[in-house]
Design a protein around this motif. Structure first.
Motif, PDB file in Angstrom:
ATOM      1  N   LEU A 133       0.893  -1.216  -0.140  1.00 60.22           N
ATOM      2  CA  LEU A 133      -0.105  -0.029   0.060  1.00 60.22           C
ATOM      3  C   LEU A 133       0.985   1.103   0.100  1.00 60.22           C
ATOM      4  CD1 LEU A 133      -2.762   1.338   0.240  1.00 60.22           C
ATOM      5  CD2 LEU A 133      -2.411   1.299   2.788  1.00 60.22           C
ATOM      6  N   VAL A 134       0.894   2.065  -1.100  1.00 60.59           N
ATOM      7  CA  VAL A 134       1.647   3.273  -1.214  1.00 60.59           C
ATOM      8  C   VAL A 134       0.763   4.620  -1.227  1.00 60.59           C
ATOM      9  CG1 VAL A 134       3.232   4.483  -2.615  1.00 60.59           C
ATOM     10  CG2 VAL A 134       3.115   2.072  -2.363  1.00 60.59           C
ATOM     11  N   SER A 135       0.979   5.608  -0.040  1.00 63.70           N
ATOM     12  CA  SER A 135       0.471   6.704   0.126  1.00 63.70           C
ATOM     13  C   SER A 135       1.305   7.757  -0.152  1.00 63.70           C
ATOM     14  CB  SER A 135      -0.297   6.732   1.632  1.00 63.70           C
ATOM     15  OG  SER A 135      -1.017   5.801   1.782  1.00 63.70           O
ATOM     16  N   HIS A 136       0.889   8.774  -0.565  1.00 63.23           N
ATOM     17  CA  HIS A 136       1.752  10.034  -0.831  1.00 63.23           C
ATOM     18  C   HIS A 136       0.886  11.335  -0.297  1.00 63.23           C
ATOM     19  CE1 HIS A 136       4.266   8.194  -3.982  1.00 63.23           C
ATOM     20  NE2 HIS A 136       3.385   7.906  -4.345  1.00 63.23           N
ATOM     21  N   LEU A 137       1.973  12.053   0.448  1.00 61.42           N
ATOM     22  CA  LEU A 137       1.292  12.965   1.241  1.00 61.42           C
ATOM     23  C   LEU A 137       2.228  14.148   1.378  1.00 61.42           C
ATOM     24  CD1 LEU A 137       1.128  10.190   3.112  1.00 61.42           C
ATOM     25  CD2 LEU A 137      -0.734  11.601   4.162  1.00 61.42           C
ATOM     26  N   ALA A 138       1.938  15.346   1.539  1.00 65.60           N
ATOM     27  CA  ALA A 138       2.851  16.606   1.801  1.00 65.60           C
ATOM     28  C   ALA A 138       2.240  17.418   2.784  1.00 65.60           C
ATOM     29  CB  ALA A 138       2.563  17.311   0.386  1.00 65.60           C
ATOM     30  N   ASN A 139       3.202  18.339   3.265  1.00 67.73           N
ATOM     31  CA  ASN A 139       2.924  19.145   4.547  1.00 67.73           C
ATOM     32  C   ASN A 139       1.770  20.055   4.028  1.00 67.73           C
ATOM     33  OD1 ASN A 139       5.031  20.591   2.717  1.00 67.73           O
ATOM     34  ND2 ASN A 139       4.557  22.247   4.215  1.00 67.73           N
ATOM     35  N   GLY A 140       0.895  20.738   5.025  1.00 71.22           N
ATOM     36  CA  GLY A 140       0.137  21.792   4.690  1.00 71.22           C
ATOM     37  C   GLY A 140       0.664  23.085   5.178  1.00 71.22           C
ATOM     38  N   ASP A 141       0.028  24.249   4.984  1.00 72.65           N
ATOM     39  CA  ASP A 141       0.577  25.660   5.416  1.00 72.65           C
ATOM     40  C   ASP A 141       0.665  25.482   6.829  1.00 72.65           C
ATOM     41  OD1 ASP A 141       0.678  26.879   2.941  1.00 72.65           O
ATOM     42  OD2 ASP A 141      -1.283  26.897   2.855  1.00 72.65           O
ATOM     43  N   GLU A 142       1.687  26.010   7.463  1.00 72.75           N
ATOM     44  CA  GLU A 142       2.096  25.918   8.914  1.00 72.75           C
ATOM     45  C   GLU A 142       2.118  27.258   9.231  1.00 72.75           C
ATOM     46  OE1 GLU A 142       5.287  24.223  12.066  1.00 72.75           O
ATOM     47  OE2 GLU A 142       5.135  23.229  10.137  1.00 72.75           O
ATOM     48  N   ARG A 143       1.338  27.616  10.286  1.00 71.90           N
ATOM     49  CA  ARG A 143       1.129  29.125  10.514  1.00 71.90           C
ATOM     50  C   ARG A 143       1.595  29.270  12.151  1.00 71.90           C
ATOM     51  NH1 ARG A 143      -2.371  32.456   7.501  1.00 71.90           N
ATOM     52  NH2 ARG A 143      -3.261  31.413   5.949  1.00 71.90           N
ATOM     53  N   ARG A 144       2.065  30.308  12.386  1.00 76.48           N
ATOM     54  CA  ARG A 144       2.719  30.748  13.958  1.00 76.48           C
ATOM     55  C   ARG A 144       2.517  32.346  13.924  1.00 76.48           C
ATOM     56  NH1 ARG A 144       7.752  29.081  13.999  1.00 76.48           N
ATOM     57  NH2 ARG A 144       7.103  26.855  13.903  1.00 76.48           N
ATOM     58  N   ASP A 145       1.597  32.436  14.823  1.00 82.10           N
ATOM     59  CA  ASP A 145       1.425  33.955  15.190  1.00 82.10           C
ATOM     60  C   ASP A 145       0.797  34.806  13.936  1.00 82.10           C
ATOM     61  OD1 ASP A 145       2.144  33.716  17.845  1.00 82.10           O
ATOM     62  OD2 ASP A 145       4.136  33.954  17.355  1.00 82.10           O
ATOM     63  N   GLY A 146      -0.040  34.083  13.146  1.00 80.73           N
ATOM     64  CA  GLY A 146      -0.438  34.725  11.875  1.00 80.73           C
ATOM     65  C   GLY A 146       0.349  34.656  10.795  1.00 80.73           C
ATOM     66  N   GLU A 147       1.582  34.138  10.858  1.00 73.52           N
ATOM     67  CA  GLU A 147       2.454  34.202   9.859  1.00 73.52           C
ATOM     68  C   GLU A 147       2.636  32.811   9.270  1.00 73.52           C
ATOM     69  OE1 GLU A 147       4.216  36.595   8.488  1.00 73.52           O
ATOM     70  OE2 GLU A 147       3.528  38.191   9.831  1.00 73.52           O
ATOM     71  N   VAL A 148       2.619  32.618   8.056  1.00 76.77           N
ATOM     72  CA  VAL A 148       2.872  31.287   7.353  1.00 76.77           C
ATOM     73  C   VAL A 148       4.488  30.995   7.605  1.00 76.77           C
ATOM     74  CG1 VAL A 148       3.090  29.912   5.385  1.00 76.77           C
ATOM     75  CG2 VAL A 148       1.246  31.596   5.836  1.00 76.77           C
ATOM     76  N   VAL A 149       4.794  29.921   8.345  1.00 81.75           N
ATOM     77  CA  VAL A 149       6.426  29.647   8.628  1.00 81.75           C
ATOM     78  C   VAL A 149       6.781  28.773   7.609  1.00 81.75           C
ATOM     79  CG1 VAL A 149       6.345  30.772  10.991  1.00 81.75           C
ATOM     80  CG2 VAL A 149       5.524  28.223  10.647  1.00 81.75           C
ATOM     81  N   LEU A 150       5.752  27.851   7.149  1.00 80.57           N
ATOM     82  CA  LEU A 150       6.315  26.710   6.280  1.00 80.57           C
ATOM     83  C   LEU A 150       5.013  26.721   5.250  1.00 80.57           C
ATOM     84  CD1 LEU A 150       8.220  24.518   5.187  1.00 80.57           C
ATOM     85  CD2 LEU A 150       7.039  23.003   6.822  1.00 80.57           C
ATOM     86  N   GLU A 151       5.417  26.849   3.884  1.00 84.19           N
ATOM     87  CA  GLU A 151       4.379  26.862   2.893  1.00 84.19           C
ATOM     88  C   GLU A 151       4.095  25.340   2.583  1.00 84.19           C
ATOM     89  OE1 GLU A 151       5.705  28.875  -0.774  1.00 84.19           O
ATOM     90  OE2 GLU A 151       5.294  30.886   0.307  1.00 84.19           O
TER      91      GLU A 151
END
Length: 723
Positions: free
Chosen positions: A88-106
């Motif tokens: 079984l193979v699943s492909h995933l990715a990170n979502g937008d990561e916010r901190r104090d209203g700022e996107v710290v990781l797109e």
């Protein structure tokens, strides 16, 4: 959590179908005595009474297994089985990561590829983490874990008054271990280990801190082992496990003749069906048996194994031999009312979980089935005709005599010449034919039939067993037995026609109740009488026409119960749903009486249902709503997928449409009135083995019927085409 719906399948045993469970996808891995069910992301969500998790020998060893990236859910990109069901193979990715209203990781900077394989009670997962960032990146990857050691019957909804002892998780450098001491005295243990070791291990999960260079990557490997009674599988990495499963399943698929066609969707349907069958093969309790289905029936079932073997027999006899050997070894030896066991009776099911071992459910070794014993005899005779293997026949002849002994001494409870059932203890199944739900056998007014009950299909199976074993007895020099069995078969046929025929409906009654009143309803069971050959030819024609009328044939298949009867419900388990194996037997019955065009109608219906339901796969059953221009087939919420006799039904449906018969005694392959549906221009059957010979066939659809071409042949073998 939504309130679960209770779906009755006996008197005391249920399936629970929550509204949430019906909406969630389920992806399955299986090997021998173990299976695992995941959602699309490759996770096991906190399971409760939903059948997610890692199961081994009737117990859930892993009830939660969820991946988090920087403590958040990654975004699902895709998920699919690979290596023909081995991975079984699943492909995933990170979502937008916010901190104090700022996107710290797109989003979409970190890609995750999860590859799972289950082999010998060990689930292996390789997590490939890749960064597409232009600068170094530190991420936290977590696996949240729990083990509840729920018995499979608990997951199905049976409540328990007591449980064993669940120890606190043991935190180790490379992972977690959790032990459970069951009420059966058996210790079960979940062992999770990681390579490389995690940065942090806690009772509820393991956590990795990954320093990824620009556009860098890393790989983590996690293994979860199921240990019962201290017996652990030999260590094996994911690559070795994948290679082994591929080889095993290639071998299992290779036991059957290869089928290819002019239709890519049909080929995919066939390929998925054969992969499902290979996935369900097991070596416990004997080599080569086939488990009934996942999740509820991932064990040995007598009836299911026998029917599956019939469905595959024309294209390859190996499964039939394994089923016969296994069931002969497990044949009833004693009288035991709680297990419905009697000498000579063929097993219904074999369970090895805690509740079965303690007797909380009676299914540890349970014999409450009325049809498996005559079906065992039918399969032995059919296997001999298919293979001319008299060595196995002689080895199993004592089991066959014991089976006939059961029919005579126990099957006919009141001496009327019919085989009936009635459970002997309050904990067993009330209904013991293939339609075993509490309300499956009813009268025309909706009233439930009371046991002892004589089912229409069971009398047909007994007739076929007597007829076919008489032929086999002649071939093995047992003339006296042959004469007696042949005479009994004809006497049974005469009684059957008198007691079961419903002239006003043009079909046979579903059953006779304890007062010998016929259940005057239109049910698919009558089609099994066609398959077994007990029906008089003029009545067979009427039965076929009746089953294909609109109230019975919904467009996706023949319903278990015709519309218009009081208990008809297209969403029920046995009172209006459509079962693929049931339809395959009806199709084979049509072919027996020369109506291959009707068999092709059923092939067409089930093919399109399979593509639309779980493309391209047939589940255990689906709802019997009428086929319309704007509506596809409707799934049944707790159907097993894969299910052995549903997967194998594809082969029997094709065999019926081709009018294909194999007779090893005559070294002959016969195709009678071969018919292909409009979307299938050509079917090739490659490598059909008969004794030491083999043949390749190509069937081409024509305006009137089909043309058959022999494209290859080795050895002494005759091919007969009848139009």
């Amino acid at each position: 959590m939504p309130t679960p719906e209770r779906i009755r399948i006996g008197t005391d045993y249920y399936l629970l179908a929550s509204a949430l469970a019906a909406r969630r996808p389920r992806l399955v891995l299986s090997h021998r005595d173990s299976f695992a069910i995941f959602d699309d992301a490759g996770d096991v969500p906190p399971a409760g009474v939903e059948p997610y998790g890692l199961f081994h020998r009737g117990t859930r060893f892993l009830s939660r297994f969820e991946l988090r990236l920087n403590d958040g859910l990654p975004v699902l990109l895709s998920s699919a089985p690979g290596a023909r069901g081995s991975t079984l193979v699943s492909h995933l990715a990170n979502g937008d990561e916010r901190r104090d209203g700022e996107v710290v990781l797109e989003r979409d900077v970190v890609a995750l590829e999860r590859t799972k394989v289950l082999c010998d009670a060990v689930l292996h997962e390789r997590v490939h983490v890749r960064s597409y960032a232009a600068e170094p990146l530190r991420v936290r990857l977590s696996l949240l874990v729990a083990a509840d050691f729920a018995d499979e019957f608990e997951v199905r909804g049976v409540e328990r008054a007591r449980h064993g002892t669940l120890a606190e998780p043991e935190v180790r450098r490379d992972g977690i271990r959790v032990r459970y001491l069951g009420l059966d005295g058996v210790t079960r243990e979940m062992r999770l280990a990681c390579e490389p070791p995690p940065a942090d291990v806690r009772p509820g999960g393991v956590h990795f801190l990954l320093d990824l260079p620009p556009r860098g990557e890393t790989v983590l490997v996690v293994s979860i082992g199921c240990v019962t009674g201290g017996e652990a599988a030999e260590p094996c990495g994911p690559d070795a496990a994948i290679a082994r499963l591929r080889a095993e399943r290639r071998h299992r698929v290779g036991e059957l003749a290869r089928i290819r066609s002019s239709n890519e969707a049909f080929d995919a349907w066939m390929r998925r069906s054969l992969d499902d069958l290979a996935m369900l093969r097991t070596d416990t309790p004997a080599a080569g048996y086939v488990q009934a289905g996942i999740p509820w029936f991932a064990t040995v079932f007598g009836r299911d194994g026998l029917v599956t073997a019939f469905e595959t027999l024309a294209f390859g006899p190996d499964l039939a031999a394994a089923v016969l050997r296994t069931l002969a070894a497990l044949q009833g030896r004693h009288e035991d009312a709680r297990r419905d066991e009697e000498p000579g009776k063929i097993l219904h099911e074999l369970r090895c979980g805690e509740m079965a071992a303690t007797g909380e459910v009676p299914f540890g070794r349970y014999y409450g089935t009325v049809d498996a014993t005559p079906l065992f005899l039918c399969l032995l005779a059919a296997y001999a005709r298919r293979t001319a293997d008299l060595a196995l026949v002689e080895a199993l002849w004592p089991a066959a005599e014991a089976a006939f002994g059961w029919i005579e001494a126990y099957g006919d409870r009141d001496g009327d010449g019919f085989v009936e059932y009635a459970r002997r203890a309050g904990s067993g199944l009330v209904h013991q034919g293939w339609k075993d739900s509490h309300d499956a056998i009813s009268h025309a007014d909706g009233g439930l039939a009371e046991p002892p009950i004589a089912l229409v299909e069971v009398q047909a199976y007994v007739f076929a067993a007597l007829r076919d074993m008489a032929e086999l007895a002649l071939r093995t020099g047992r003339v006296a037995a042959a004469d007696a069995w042949r005479a009994r078969a004809e006497a049974l046929r005469a009684r059957f026609e008198t007691a079961f025929w419903l002239d006003d409906e043009g079909t046979y009654a579903l059953a006779l109740d304890r007062d010998k009143r016929p259940c005057r309803v239109v049910a698919s069971n009558a089609g099994h009488a066609l398959w077994a050959g007990i029906a008089a030819p003029e009545r067979a024609e009427r039965v076929m026409a009746r089953l294909l009328r609109e109230d019975s044939f919904c467009g996706w298949g023949v319903r278990t119960l015709g519309a218009g009867t009081p208990r008809f419900n297209p969403m029920s388990y046995h009172n209006g749903s459509v079962w693929p194996h049931d339809n395959a037997l009806v199709a084979a019955g049509c072919a027996r009486y020369g109506a291959t065009e009707r068999a092709a109608v059923l092939l067409d219906a089930l093919f399109h249902a399979g593509l639309a339901l779980d493309g391209p796969r047939l589940p255990e059953l689906f709802c019997g709503f009428a086929r319309g221009e704007r509506s596809g087939p409707v799934p049944y919420p707790v159907a097993c997928k894969p299910q052995a006799w549903a997967a194998a039904s594809v082969l029997l449906l094709l065999q019926a449409a081709l009018g294909l018969e194999v007779d090893a005694w005559q070294r002959r392959v016969t195709l009678t009135h071969a018919t292909l549906p409009p979307w299938l221009d050509r079917v090739d059957v490659v490598g059909l083995r008969v004794c030491d010979a083999r043949v390749d066939l190509s069937v081409h659809r024509r305006r009137f019927g089909a043309a058959v071409e022999v494209t290859g042949r080795e050895g002494d073998l005759e091919v007969v085409v009848r139009r």
